[in-house]
Design a protein around this motif. Structure first.
Motif, PDB file in Angstrom:
ATOM      1  N   ILE A 402      -7.959 -46.074  77.426  1.00 41.69           N
ATOM      2  CA  ILE A 402      -7.709 -46.650  76.095  1.00 41.69           C
ATOM      3  C   ILE A 402      -6.833 -47.903  76.179  1.00 41.69           C
ATOM      4  O   ILE A 402      -6.721 -48.662  75.212  1.00 41.69           O
ATOM      5  N   ALA A 403      -6.221 -48.097  77.337  1.00 37.02           N
ATOM      6  CA  ALA A 403      -5.350 -49.261  77.519  1.00 37.02           C
ATOM      7  C   ALA A 403      -5.198 -49.491  79.017  1.00 37.02           C
ATOM      8  O   ALA A 403      -5.417 -48.572  79.821  1.00 37.02           O
ATOM      9  N   PRO A 404      -4.867 -50.700  79.463  1.00 36.31           N
ATOM     10  CA  PRO A 404      -4.668 -51.902  78.630  1.00 36.31           C
ATOM     11  C   PRO A 404      -5.977 -52.626  78.354  1.00 36.31           C
ATOM     12  O   PRO A 404      -6.988 -52.355  79.013  1.00 36.31           O
ATOM     13  N   ASN A 405      -5.960 -53.580  77.414  1.00 32.04           N
ATOM     14  CA  ASN A 405      -7.124 -54.391  77.063  1.00 32.04           C
ATOM     15  C   ASN A 405      -7.114 -55.639  77.950  1.00 32.04           C
ATOM     16  O   ASN A 405      -6.513 -56.659  77.620  1.00 32.04           O
ATOM     17  N   ASN A 406      -7.790 -55.527  79.106  1.00 32.66           N
ATOM     18  CA  ASN A 406      -7.728 -56.615  80.082  1.00 32.66           C
ATOM     19  C   ASN A 406      -8.405 -57.888  79.587  1.00 32.66           C
ATOM     20  O   ASN A 406      -7.970 -58.999  79.907  1.00 32.66           O
ATOM     21  N   GLN A 407      -9.491 -57.748  78.805  1.00 35.04           N
ATOM     22  CA  GLN A 407     -10.177 -58.948  78.307  1.00 35.04           C
ATOM     23  C   GLN A 407      -9.283 -59.736  77.347  1.00 35.04           C
ATOM     24  O   GLN A 407      -9.180 -60.968  77.440  1.00 35.04           O
ATOM     25  N   ARG A 408      -8.640 -59.023  76.434  1.00 33.30           N
ATOM     26  CA  ARG A 408      -7.760 -59.712  75.498  1.00 33.30           C
ATOM     27  C   ARG A 408      -6.579 -60.353  76.220  1.00 33.30           C
ATOM     28  O   ARG A 408      -6.218 -61.519  75.977  1.00 33.30           O
ATOM     29  N   ASP A 409      -5.985 -59.607  77.147  1.00 33.18           N
ATOM     30  CA  ASP A 409      -4.834 -60.138  77.876  1.00 33.18           C
ATOM     31  C   ASP A 409      -5.232 -61.316  78.756  1.00 33.18           C
ATOM     32  O   ASP A 409      -4.430 -62.235  78.973  1.00 33.18           O
TER      33      ASP A 409
END
Length: 656
Positions: A402-409
């Motif tokens: 569920i985390a982390p959001n690698n694409q957003r980061d």
């Protein structure tokens, strides 16, 4: 020392050109370094950020859902109780006692080593819609989440069922005892309230409905009436005493009518005797029996009036004083009675307040008893249908994090890298600008022979380009200028308005176009026919008499501190005045006649007289360099002295 034939010596004439070549090379090198700094900083920050982002541990989450249910009465009476119980269950799930039991269970049943603090960070509870409770376990190892969540669910269900069984029985017994004790207290309070009301003659909570308070109100009304009567009688006695001091009699109201009749008889007899005295003599009246009878009647009536008045006055005084004593005694008696009743009413008010307090206390007890009855009924209903927890979803092994959001980061890292690269470029530019030293050239430069030829060719090309550029600037500067004839200028002035005449004559008198709007009335000297121009090219200009006449007409209705023009014109609007005059004068191509044409005509007028270029700006103000080049090529050879030059263009008003 001899020079190789492939080498030439470049004199200082070419140092400026070599400096420009070196500057270009340095700029290219600097631009290359800037691109390297920009790309290096961007890639460095981006790579480090991506390494940090994609090497982080993944976070997984397992979930279990339970439902809290209980028996509800019609109308949803226990909805608030249900929500409260759900909140209590939510708090119990994360209590230290439950977490210790879960830690013991997973250590002995699943072999997972953990502690209470770690479990507190991993486990969380979420309440939905008052009945649904979500149990969540979060961690980096997905295989451990299911057994931990299963142990947590098992431990809590076991504890909940045991507590629910014991709590319901204890609650019913405790509420029953409390209700029994409260009902006995209510019975004692009712008995005490009835006895208190009988002892103190309290029939109602309202003050007006009790006897003693009604007596007080009635007695107050009687006392008020008695006091009013006493005041009236006191006023009568005071009036009697005043009349006695003045030695006059006051009649009883009952005797006033009879006394008034006697007085009327006296008046009638006196009037009749007065009439007879006018007809007869006194001797005759003394001998006439009728007249003598009238005189005796008058004496009798006068004696009767005196006796009746004295008797009425005596009786009235005696009666008034007796009535005053009676009224005073009545007021005294009523005041004593009222004081006694007020004391009794004050005691009654205290008892009434005590009665109301006892009644309020009884009502509070009744309310408490009703609340205990409702709670007891609720517990009895819960005992019949005990609340229970139903598992809607069992724990599972999560298959994706569920985390982390690698694409957003990664996108955020890209933006941060771009900003960091720009900052690095800015710092590099500041450092280079501070360290950059001026270029120093020697008197002679030794370069290869072929480079010398190239420099010579480059110099010729630049010279040709500069000449072409000068011609283009000259054409753009003077291509639209039109030289007006003396006849055209005369017509232009003849058909212009007064404001237009001022503009034309001032420009043809040596005022620069940019200086027109700054001219004020105080700058004119009517005696000397001159105008003072302020600014970078400050000077005194000789004016034609026509301009001074126009200025004198304007100064009659304007302040000397104001502008020479009637309105707040712009340079464009002043040009419209000239163009409109050209239309009215029907000149050829009137749209092409402007302030610049008038300025050009005036400058040519000066040049034709032989004015030197160095003195041209002293007479006519600032002239653009490109325009000076034009006048330099077209200037006449004859040179005149400054005193011989006519600075006023020959134009006269009224001639066209």
């Amino acid at each position: 020392m001899t020079f190789d034939r492939n080498l030439d010596v470049i004199s200082p004439v070419y140092q400026a050109h070599n400096k420009e070549l070196d500057s270009n090379v340095q700029n290219e090198i600097l631009q290359t370094k800037k691109w390297k700094v920009l790309a290096g900083a961007f890639l460095s920050v981006l790579i480090l950020s991506l390494i940090f982002i994609w090497t982080r541990e993944s976070i997984f989450q397992s979930q279990s859902t339970i439902q809290f249910s209980t028996v509800q009465m019609v109308g949803g009476k226990f909805s608030s109780t249900l929500l409260l119980d759900s909140l209590q269950n939510q708090q119990r799930l994360t209590s230290n006692r439950i977490l210790k039991a879960v830690n013991y269970s997973i250590r002995h049943n699943y072999g997972i080593q953990s502690n209470v603090e770690l479990l507190s960070n991993m486990l969380s509870v979420e309440l939905q819609s008052g009945q649904i409770i979500n149990l969540k376990a979060t961690g980096s190892d997905p295989e451990q989440l299911k057994p931990i969540l299963s142990a947590w669910l098992e431990v809590y269900l076991k504890a909940f069922n045991g507590e629910n069984e014991n709590n319901n029985i204890d609650s019913i017994l405790r509420l029953s005892n409390m209700l029994k004790a409260l009902e006995e207290k209510i019975s004692q309070q009712k008995t005490a309230l009835v006895n208190f009301s009988q002892d103190n003659d309290i029939v109602s909570f309202e003050r007006n409905e009790n006897k003693i308070l009604n007596k007080v109100k009635s007695l107050e009304k009687l006392l008020h009436t008695a006091e009013q009567d006493h005041l009236n009688l006191q006023e009568i006695v005071n009036r009697i005493n005043l009349e006695e001091k003045e030695k006059s009699l006051i009649m009883h109201p009952k005797d006033e009518a009879a006394i008034a009749i006697v007085r009327q008889n006296i008046v009638n007899i006196e009037n009749e005797l007065a009439e007879l005295s006018e007809k007869y003599t006194r001797k005759y009246m003394e001998k006439d029996p009728n007249i003598i009878l009238l005189q005796k009647s008058l004496l009798n009536f006068q004696d009767q009036l005196e006796e009746d008045s004295l008797l009425s006055h005596t009786l009235f005084v005696k009666e008034a004083k007796n009535n005053l004593l009676v009224a005073k005694e009545k007021v005294s008696i009523l005041s004593k009675q009222l004081n006694t009743l007020n004391a009794e009413a004050q005691a009654f008010n205290y008892n009434l307040k005590e009665y109301i307090r006892m009644n309020d206390s009884l009502n509070q007890l009744v309310t408490q008893a009703q609340g205990l009855k409702d709670s007891l009924l609720e517990q009895e209903i819960l005992q019949v249908g005990k609340p229970k927890l139903t598992v809607l979803e069992y724990p599972f092994v999560p298959s994706y994090p569920i985390a982390p959001n690698n694409q957003r980061d990664s996108l955020i890292a890209l933006l941060i890298s771009a900003v960091a690269a720009l900052l690095a470029l800015f710092l590099f530019s500041c450092i280079v600008r501070q360290k950059q030293a001026p270029t120093v050239f020697s008197n002679y430069t030794v370069v290869p022979h072929d480079m010398s030829n190239k420099c010579q060719m480059l110099k010729q090309q630049e010279a040709q380009t500069s000449e072409n550029q000068a011609l283009i600037e000259q054409k753009s500067t003077t291509g639209n200028l039109r030289l007006l004839s003396a006849n055209e200028c005369q017509k232009l002035v003849g058909f212009a308005s007064k404001q237009g005449q001022l503009v034309i004559l001032l420009v043809l008198g040596g005022v620069n176009i940019e200086e027109l709007l700054a001219i004020k009335l105080l700058d004119f000297d009517g005696e000397k026919n001159t105008l003072k121009v302020n600014g970078a090219f400050a000077r005194n200009i000789a004016l034609s008499p026509e301009v001074c006449v126009l200025a004198a007409e304007v100064i009659q209705y304007k302040n000397i501190q104001d502008s020479i023009f009637d309105q707040s014109y712009t340079h464009e609007e002043l040009g419209y005045l000239v163009t409109n005059s050209a239309h009215d004068a029907e000149l050829i191509e009137p749209e092409g006649i402007s302030l610049e044409n008038l300025r050009h005509t005036y400058l040519v007028f000066l040049l034709e007289q032989g004015v030197k270029l160095n003195n041209l700006e002293k007479i006519a103000g600032y002239i653009k360099p490109a325009q000076l080049v034009l006048y330099r090529k077209n200037s006449v050879n004859t040179q005149l002295k400054q005193a011989e030059v006519s600075t006023i263009y020959p134009i006269h008003l009224g001639k066209c």
